[in-house]
Design an enzyme around this catalytic site. Structure first.
Site, mmCIF file in Angstrom:
data_model
loop_
_atom_site.group_PDB
_atom_site.id
_atom_site.type_symbol
_atom_site.label_atom_id
_atom_site.label_comp_id
_atom_site.label_asym_id
_atom_site.label_seq_id
_atom_site.Cartn_x
_atom_site.Cartn_y
_atom_site.Cartn_z
ATOM 1 N N PHE A 164 6.366 1.842 11.689
ATOM 2 C CA PHE A 164 5.073 1.468 11.142
ATOM 3 C C PHE A 164 3.990 2.161 11.952
ATOM 4 O O PHE A 164 3.966 2.062 13.170
ATOM 5 C CB PHE A 164 4.903 -0.057 11.179
ATOM 6 C CG PHE A 164 3.815 -0.526 10.270
ATOM 7 C CD1 PHE A 164 4.050 -0.723 8.916
ATOM 8 C CD2 PHE A 164 2.529 -0.728 10.765
ATOM 9 C CE1 PHE A 164 3.032 -1.126 8.059
ATOM 10 C CE2 PHE A 164 1.504 -1.129 9.915
ATOM 11 C CZ PHE A 164 1.752 -1.336 8.572
ATOM 12 N N ARG A 224 -7.440 0.329 12.300
ATOM 13 C CA ARG A 224 -7.870 1.334 11.329
ATOM 14 C C ARG A 224 -8.775 2.408 11.930
ATOM 15 O O ARG A 224 -8.736 3.563 11.529
ATOM 16 C CB ARG A 224 -8.668 0.622 10.236
ATOM 17 C CG ARG A 224 -8.188 0.902 8.853
ATOM 18 C CD ARG A 224 -9.203 0.376 7.856
ATOM 19 N NE ARG A 224 -8.744 -0.776 7.094
ATOM 20 C CZ ARG A 224 -7.783 -0.720 6.175
ATOM 21 N NH1 ARG A 224 -7.171 0.399 5.928
ATOM 22 N NH2 ARG A 224 -7.431 -1.796 5.512
ATOM 23 N N GLU A 283 -4.185 9.727 -0.402
ATOM 24 C CA GLU A 283 -3.632 8.476 0.121
ATOM 25 C C GLU A 283 -3.444 8.613 1.628
ATOM 26 O O GLU A 283 -3.279 9.717 2.153
ATOM 27 C CB GLU A 283 -2.301 8.222 -0.615
ATOM 28 C CG GLU A 283 -1.507 7.023 -0.212
ATOM 29 C CD GLU A 283 -2.162 5.670 -0.402
ATOM 30 O OE1 GLU A 283 -3.295 5.502 0.094
ATOM 31 O OE2 GLU A 283 -1.540 4.770 -0.987
ATOM 32 N N ASP A 284 -3.477 7.507 2.326
ATOM 33 C CA ASP A 284 -3.243 7.538 3.773
ATOM 34 C C ASP A 284 -1.767 7.753 4.075
ATOM 35 O O ASP A 284 -1.383 8.582 4.889
ATOM 36 C CB ASP A 284 -3.761 6.264 4.461
ATOM 37 C CG ASP A 284 -3.267 4.971 3.807
ATOM 38 O OD1 ASP A 284 -2.548 5.030 2.790
ATOM 39 O OD2 ASP A 284 -3.607 3.891 4.318
ATOM 40 N N ASP A 337 4.880 5.350 1.248
ATOM 41 C CA ASP A 337 6.039 4.680 1.848
ATOM 42 C C ASP A 337 7.106 4.518 0.756
ATOM 43 O O ASP A 337 7.888 5.432 0.511
ATOM 44 C CB ASP A 337 5.563 3.340 2.428
ATOM 45 C CG ASP A 337 6.652 2.570 3.153
ATOM 46 O OD1 ASP A 337 7.661 3.170 3.527
ATOM 47 O OD2 ASP A 337 6.475 1.352 3.362
HETATM 48 P P1 IMP Z 1 3.979 2.198 -0.920
HETATM 49 O O1 IMP Z 1 3.527 1.619 -2.227
HETATM 50 O O2 IMP Z 1 5.192 1.470 -0.380
HETATM 51 O O3 IMP Z 1 4.188 3.698 -0.939
HETATM 52 O O4 IMP Z 1 2.939 1.819 0.167
HETATM 53 C C1 IMP Z 1 1.721 2.280 0.218
HETATM 54 C C2 IMP Z 1 0.801 1.418 1.058
HETATM 55 O O5 IMP Z 1 1.487 0.582 2.026
HETATM 56 C C3 IMP Z 1 -0.026 2.357 1.866
HETATM 57 O O6 IMP Z 1 -1.147 2.768 1.136
HETATM 58 C C4 IMP Z 1 -0.377 1.511 3.071
HETATM 59 O O7 IMP Z 1 -1.516 0.732 2.776
HETATM 60 C C5 IMP Z 1 0.803 0.600 3.260
HETATM 61 N N1 IMP Z 1 1.708 1.130 4.324
HETATM 62 C C6 IMP Z 1 2.978 1.541 4.185
HETATM 63 N N2 IMP Z 1 3.500 1.957 5.352
HETATM 64 C C7 IMP Z 1 2.514 1.825 6.265
HETATM 65 C C8 IMP Z 1 2.423 2.106 7.673
HETATM 66 O O8 IMP Z 1 3.359 2.589 8.342
HETATM 67 N N3 IMP Z 1 1.229 1.830 8.262
HETATM 68 C C9 IMP Z 1 0.167 1.314 7.592
HETATM 69 N N4 IMP Z 1 0.204 1.040 6.272
HETATM 70 C C10 IMP Z 1 1.370 1.291 5.612
HETATM 71 MG MG MG Z 2 -3.149 2.369 1.504
#
Ligand code: IMP
Ligand code: MG
Length: 173
Positions: free
Chosen positions: A150, A163, A97-98, A101
């Site tokens: 962010f 990106r 995963e990138d 969060d």
């Molecule tokens: P989660 O489900 O809240 O853990 O979020 C995961 C997805 O939210 C990631 O795969 C990203 O696509 C997006 N995301 C969350 N925080 C960031 C950030 O700081 N920058 C860019 N994308 C983010």
């Molecule tokens: Mg993502």
């Protein structure tokens, strides 16, 4: 509205961190075959760098998860818009995963993957963002921890922008 990009990690620092992660992965799997499962779209750049540093046999697959929410946070309402294609039954799977969060995306995916009975599942994220974690999920490998804010670049976007930046920045509005 003016936007400021504040450097977080340079290209050289990213390269170092990817190398270190790859060394750990190779050590842990000890020549065992691995399915590297990237979550589209954000992970594709990190995944491409990571797999080229791995010296163990790997197969690559992708899954695409869409989560409906605002541009900067996930709602937890997740849908699979492209499923896996490899058979992961009885295989070691490394989810790439990138950024993690809230953890909701990974929690959903880990639960979804169980039905295919993999031998093991681990999670590797380039950025582990801790501020808004809502569910406890195992982050087995993290390239870099960011507490808040962010971030964009190196695959991470804001509304499909930034990106392709080779380094990582905090986006300040
Ligand atoms: P989660 O489900 O809240 O853990 O979020 C995961 C997805 O939210 C990631 O795969 C990203 O696509 C997006 N995301 C969350 N925080 C960031 C950030 O700081 N920058 C860019 N994308 C983010
Ligand atoms: Mg993502």
């Amino acid at each position: 509205m003016s936007v400021e990009l504040v450097p977080v990690l340079s290209r050289a620092e990213i390269e170092q961190k990817v190398k270190r992660l790859a060394e750990r992965v190779c050590r842990d799997y000890d020549k065992e075959e691995l399915v590297v499962l990237g979550i589209l779209k954000g992970s594709f750049i990190f995944l491409a760098d990571l797999v080229r540093e791995l010296t163990i046999p790997v197969q690559i697959d992708f899954i695409r998860l869409a989560s409906y929410g605002s541009e900067t946070s996930s709602s937890g309402q997740i849908q699979i818009t492209k499923g896996i294609e490899l058979d992961i039954g009885d295989r070691h799977v490394l989810v790439v995963e990138d950024i993690v969060d809230s953890g909701l995306t990974i929690a959903y995916l880990l639960d979804y993957l169980k039905q295919f009975h993999p031998k093991s599942i681990k999670v590797c994220t380039f950025i582990d963002k801790t501020e808004h974690r809502e569910v406890q999920i195992p982050v087995d490998y993290a390239g870099h921890v960011v507490e808040f804010g962010f971030v964009v670049g190196y695959g991470l976007d804001f509304d499909e922008k930034y990106r392709t930046l080779p380094a990582i920045y905090h986006l300040k509005q």
